[in-house]
Write a protein that holds these residues in place. Structure first.
Motif: not given
Length: 335
Positions: A178-198
């Motif tokens: 769900p963080l990929l849909n967060d209102s803050e762009p920086s949260i969406r960026i960091d969420a993508a960075y974390a999810l890429a390791t899964a």
């Protein structure tokens, strides 16, 4: 013997690593026992932090982030610093405790927790800018031992730390998506960075990244989604996705940052020689003026080194590998 470095000392004295597998010094086994996110979840003090180098420091840093006590910036510095110093075992233990903070939209330190969440899931933090090294998620399943990662500066097996962190992130993918849909762009960026390791054998993460890309408008978030997609595709090959990423860097309607991310991501997904068209595209777009914008992407921070920004280092290592390396001082690029 002080247990903090007990396993590392034993290994240095010739002990067999297999003797420690599954035991209290195996960070993979310890992380597997941590149950975050519920009223019955583990507490910080349930974990044998002292079995891992600098564990007590990491525990207190996590406590600061989780309880809003002390400086979040200082806590981030401890966690990121451990990983940057090639000592990430205890930071891997922190991951299950950071995820509930990062996914709590009301927590004052959620951005800080998310910002360091993926650090122990990556085995290197400076100068990872070649076509082989840039996609740091190099293996496809959570069961891999990552033996090729060698040992950390303490002597602890780096692969065990990486596996533990990635398994923790993989387990909590439903909470992180769900963080990929967060209102803050920086949260969406960091969420993508974390999810890429899964680990993503069923392509849940890749599908979520594509879904977000289709409705995203921020160029830097789009660039992050492209790099995250390339990283998970490197671990779980999918030719149609590789083709899509190649088409992106050729699409003149896209923002330069997105096209650059696509060019870098595609190079990491293929062994083909660099096409002339890509040479021209990157040559025109990878300017000094664009470096600050690209620095918003955590992949670029990992690629930077020897005073060389991540974007320019990627261009040199991937497209002009014949150029000499600068003196490799990893701290030179830091203020």
């Amino acid at each position: 013997m002080d247990p903090t470095f007990g396993m590392c000392r034993a290994l240095a004295d010739g002990a067999d690593l297999a003797e420690f597998a599954g035991g209290p010094f195996d960070v993979r086994a310890v992380v597997a026992t941590i149950r975050p996110g519920s009223k019955h979840g583990s507490t910080l003090d349930d974990v044998p932090w002292g079995n891992f180098p600098h564990g007590d420091e990491v525990r207190e840093a996590v406590r600061q982030l989780a309880t809003d006590g002390g400086s979040a910036r200082d806590a981030m510095g401890v966690l990121y610093g451990m990983c940057a110093d090639d000592s990430r075992a205890a930071a891997a233990v922190a991951v299950p405790f950071l995820i509930p903070v990062a996914t709590d939209i009301h927590h004052p330190h959620r951005a800080e927790a998310l910002g360091v969440l993926a650090s122990p899931a990556r085995a290197r933090h400076f100068g990872v800018a070649s076509r082989d090294d840039f996609p740091l998620h190099r293996a496809g399943t959570q069961h891999d031992d990552y033996d090729d990662y060698g040992v950390e500066v303490t002597g602890y097996p780096a692969g065990w730390s990486v596996v533990a962190a990635r398994v923790a992130i993989t387990t909590e993918v439903p909470a992180l998506l769900p963080l990929l849909n967060d209102s803050e762009p920086s949260i969406r960026i960091d969420a993508a960075y974390a999810l890429a390791t899964a680990a993503d054998p069923d392509h849940t993460v890749r599908t979520a990244l594509a879904t977000r890309f289709a409705k995203e408008h921020d160029p830097m978030v789009l660039a992050a989604l492209v790099l995250a997609t390339a990283e998970t595709t490197r671990a779980h090959p999918h030719p149609p996705t590789s083709t899509w990423i190649r088409e992106l860097w050729q699409d003149r309607t896209l923002a330069p940052e997105v096209r650059l991310a696509a060019a870098i991501g595609w190079l990491c997904l293929t062994d083909e020689p660099v096409p002339d068209a890509l040479h021209a595209t990157v040559g025109a777009l990878a300017t000094e003026e664009r470096v600050p914008a690209m620095d918003a992407l955590p992949w670029m921070n990992a690629a930077a080194g020897a005073g060389e920004p991540g974007l320019l280092r990627c261009v040199r290592r991937m497209i002009h590998p014949e150029e000499p390396e600068p003196d490799d001082d990893p701290w030179a690029s830091l203020p």
